[in-house]
Motif scaffolding. Structure first.
Motif, PDB file in Angstrom:
ATOM      1  N   GLU A 134       0.683  -1.240   0.021  1.00  0.00           N
ATOM      2  CA  GLU A 134      -0.020  -0.050   0.054  1.00  0.00           C
ATOM      3  C   GLU A 134       0.844   1.401   0.023  1.00  0.00           C
ATOM      4  O   GLU A 134       0.583   2.313  -0.525  1.00  0.00           O
ATOM      5  CB  GLU A 134      -0.862   0.009   1.134  1.00  0.00           C
ATOM      6  N   TYR A 135       1.953   1.022   0.728  1.00  0.00           N
ATOM      7  CA  TYR A 135       2.716   2.294   0.728  1.00  0.00           C
ATOM      8  C   TYR A 135       3.475   2.413  -0.725  1.00  0.00           C
ATOM      9  O   TYR A 135       3.460   3.643  -1.183  1.00  0.00           O
ATOM     10  CB  TYR A 135       4.205   2.256   1.679  1.00  0.00           C
ATOM     11  N   LEU A 136       3.867   1.351  -1.531  1.00  0.00           N
ATOM     12  CA  LEU A 136       4.377   1.668  -2.796  1.00  0.00           C
ATOM     13  C   LEU A 136       3.472   2.258  -3.637  1.00  0.00           C
ATOM     14  O   LEU A 136       3.761   3.092  -4.681  1.00  0.00           O
ATOM     15  CB  LEU A 136       4.712   0.233  -3.213  1.00  0.00           C
ATOM     16  N   THR A 137       1.906   1.870  -3.615  1.00  0.00           N
ATOM     17  CA  THR A 137       1.017   2.292  -4.598  1.00  0.00           C
ATOM     18  C   THR A 137       1.009   3.815  -4.141  1.00  0.00           C
ATOM     19  O   THR A 137       0.906   4.827  -5.033  1.00  0.00           O
ATOM     20  CB  THR A 137      -0.246   1.558  -4.247  1.00  0.00           C
ATOM     21  N   TYR A 142       2.205   9.823  -5.606  1.00  0.00           N
ATOM     22  CA  TYR A 142       2.499  11.216  -5.183  1.00  0.00           C
ATOM     23  C   TYR A 142       4.149  11.306  -5.513  1.00  0.00           C
ATOM     24  O   TYR A 142       4.669  12.078  -4.857  1.00  0.00           O
ATOM     25  CB  TYR A 142       2.422  11.416  -3.401  1.00  0.00           C
ATOM     26  N   THR A 143       4.546  10.700  -6.539  1.00  0.00           N
ATOM     27  CA  THR A 143       5.935  11.064  -6.929  1.00  0.00           C
ATOM     28  C   THR A 143       5.798  12.100  -8.077  1.00  0.00           C
ATOM     29  O   THR A 143       4.760  11.570  -9.233  1.00  0.00           O
ATOM     30  CB  THR A 143       6.759   9.890  -7.132  1.00  0.00           C
ATOM     31  N   ARG A 151       5.842  13.838  -2.672  1.00  0.00           N
ATOM     32  CA  ARG A 151       4.964  14.725  -1.898  1.00  0.00           C
ATOM     33  C   ARG A 151       4.703  13.945  -0.498  1.00  0.00           C
ATOM     34  O   ARG A 151       3.786  13.276  -0.422  1.00  0.00           O
ATOM     35  CB  ARG A 151       3.830  15.349  -2.671  1.00  0.00           C
ATOM     36  N   THR A 152       5.807  13.878   0.564  1.00  0.00           N
ATOM     37  CA  THR A 152       5.652  13.215   1.652  1.00  0.00           C
ATOM     38  C   THR A 152       4.224  13.549   2.486  1.00  0.00           C
ATOM     39  O   THR A 152       3.970  12.822   3.134  1.00  0.00           O
ATOM     40  CB  THR A 152       6.842  13.482   2.544  1.00  0.00           C
ATOM     41  N   GLN A 153       4.077  14.805   2.447  1.00  0.00           N
ATOM     42  CA  GLN A 153       2.896  15.333   3.281  1.00  0.00           C
ATOM     43  C   GLN A 153       1.531  14.637   2.679  1.00  0.00           C
ATOM     44  O   GLN A 153       0.627  14.051   3.333  1.00  0.00           O
ATOM     45  CB  GLN A 153       2.504  16.773   3.227  1.00  0.00           C
ATOM     46  N   LYS A 154       1.474  14.283   1.383  1.00  0.00           N
ATOM     47  CA  LYS A 154       0.235  13.675   0.999  1.00  0.00           C
ATOM     48  C   LYS A 154       0.214  12.071   1.269  1.00  0.00           C
ATOM     49  O   LYS A 154      -0.834  11.645   1.658  1.00  0.00           O
ATOM     50  CB  LYS A 154       0.162  13.490  -0.535  1.00  0.00           C
ATOM     51  N   ILE A 155       1.505  11.379   1.262  1.00  0.00           N
ATOM     52  CA  ILE A 155       1.469  10.204   1.984  1.00  0.00           C
ATOM     53  C   ILE A 155       1.112   9.859   3.325  1.00  0.00           C
ATOM     54  O   ILE A 155       0.402   9.262   3.700  1.00  0.00           O
ATOM     55  CB  ILE A 155       3.059   9.727   1.505  1.00  0.00           C
ATOM     56  N   VAL A 161      -0.640   9.582   9.506  1.00  0.00           N
ATOM     57  CA  VAL A 161       0.644   9.558  10.388  1.00  0.00           C
ATOM     58  C   VAL A 161       1.147  10.863   9.988  1.00  0.00           C
ATOM     59  O   VAL A 161       1.014  11.712   8.964  1.00  0.00           O
ATOM     60  CB  VAL A 161       1.523   8.284   9.844  1.00  0.00           C
ATOM     61  N   THR A 162       2.304  11.001  10.829  1.00  0.00           N
ATOM     62  CA  THR A 162       3.296  12.128  10.581  1.00  0.00           C
ATOM     63  C   THR A 162       4.164  12.035   9.642  1.00  0.00           C
ATOM     64  O   THR A 162       4.319  10.947   9.036  1.00  0.00           O
ATOM     65  CB  THR A 162       4.033  12.196  11.973  1.00  0.00           C
ATOM     66  N   VAL A 163       4.856  13.273   9.108  1.00  0.00           N
ATOM     67  CA  VAL A 163       5.162  13.708   7.758  1.00  0.00           C
ATOM     68  C   VAL A 163       6.540  12.620   8.129  1.00  0.00           C
ATOM     69  O   VAL A 163       7.176  11.891   7.273  1.00  0.00           O
ATOM     70  CB  VAL A 163       5.605  14.771   7.210  1.00  0.00           C
ATOM     71  N   SER A 164       7.195  12.898   9.314  1.00  0.00           N
ATOM     72  CA  SER A 164       8.409  12.085   9.502  1.00  0.00           C
ATOM     73  C   SER A 164       8.251  10.692   9.397  1.00  0.00           C
ATOM     74  O   SER A 164       9.229  10.090   8.816  1.00  0.00           O
ATOM     75  CB  SER A 164       8.654  12.594  10.895  1.00  0.00           C
ATOM     76  N   ALA A 165       7.164  10.089   9.841  1.00  0.00           N
ATOM     77  CA  ALA A 165       7.068   8.681   9.789  1.00  0.00           C
ATOM     78  C   ALA A 165       6.679   8.293   8.415  1.00  0.00           C
ATOM     79  O   ALA A 165       7.321   7.130   7.980  1.00  0.00           O
ATOM     80  CB  ALA A 165       5.481   8.179  10.510  1.00  0.00           C
ATOM     81  N   ALA A 166       6.069   9.155   7.570  1.00  0.00           N
ATOM     82  CA  ALA A 166       5.923   8.594   6.227  1.00  0.00           C
ATOM     83  C   ALA A 166       7.127   8.460   5.483  1.00  0.00           C
ATOM     84  O   ALA A 166       7.460   7.778   4.487  1.00  0.00           O
ATOM     85  CB  ALA A 166       5.141   9.591   5.376  1.00  0.00           C
TER      86      ALA A 166
END
Length: 179
Positions: A134-137, A142-143, A151-155, A161-166
């Motif tokens: 699911e993370y890969l998708t 968002y690449t 776009r890590t914030q979107k992930i 979760v937090t941006v840091s965790a993503a």
């Protein structure tokens, strides 16, 4: 494969099993609901100067409490609870190691013995919150077209979760580089 990579792979597999066994398959399941499904309770308590933003302890043979600060954002709460669930399964032995679980004192907060325990809880949490496929998708979604901008914030928003965790999850999977 390095020792760290082997441990990470094993923790990934355990997170998948926990999601299956406790019917946590919904990607965006609330960690509060997850705790209830697993048999635990959440206690909201503002930490004192000496305590951290969350802690976990055994209450009975098959139950536990996660104490968490109400001052955390929803995303911080999800990550923090998932880390405590990492402690529960990996470091305390709940439903994974009967002897280790029996050794846990009731009503006493779990404390790390070494950095490997902390690392293990964190890796487990990221895998529990953001399953690999699911993370890969989501990462592909968002690449940017240049293939370099993510776009890590979107992930983070997708997984609550937090941006840091993503970001950490992407680095852990070797999909996002630090530089």
């Amino acid at each position: 494969m390095t020792k760290r990579e082997k441990i990470t792979q094993l923790l990934e597999q355990i997170a998948v099993l926990v999601r299956d066994i406790y019917d946590l398959a919904d990607t965006n399941i609330s960690m509060i609901s997850a705790v209830e499904k697993i048999g635990g309770t959440i206690v909201w308590r503002t930490p004192s100067m000496e305590t951290v933003s969350s802690s976990i302890w055994k209450t009975k043979q098959n139950s536990f409490v996660i104490e968490i600060s109400p001052d955390l954002s929803e995303q911080q709460t999800n990550v923090s609870i998932a880390e405590r669930l990492g402690d529960l399964f990996i470091n305390m032995g709940f439903d994974t190691d009967d002897e280790l679980w029996r050794c846990q004192r009731t009503e006493q907060s779990f404390r790390y013995k070494d950095s490997i325990q902390e690392f293990s809880a964190s890796i487990f949490a990221l895998a529990l919150l953001m399953p690999k496929d699911e993370y890969l998708t989501t990462l592909q979604k968002y690449t940017e077209a240049d293939g370099k901008t993510v776009r890590t914030q979107k992930i983070a928003n997708e997984f609550d979760v937090t941006v840091s965790a993503a970001f950490q999850r992407g680095v852990m999977l070797g999909l996002i580089s630090i530089l």
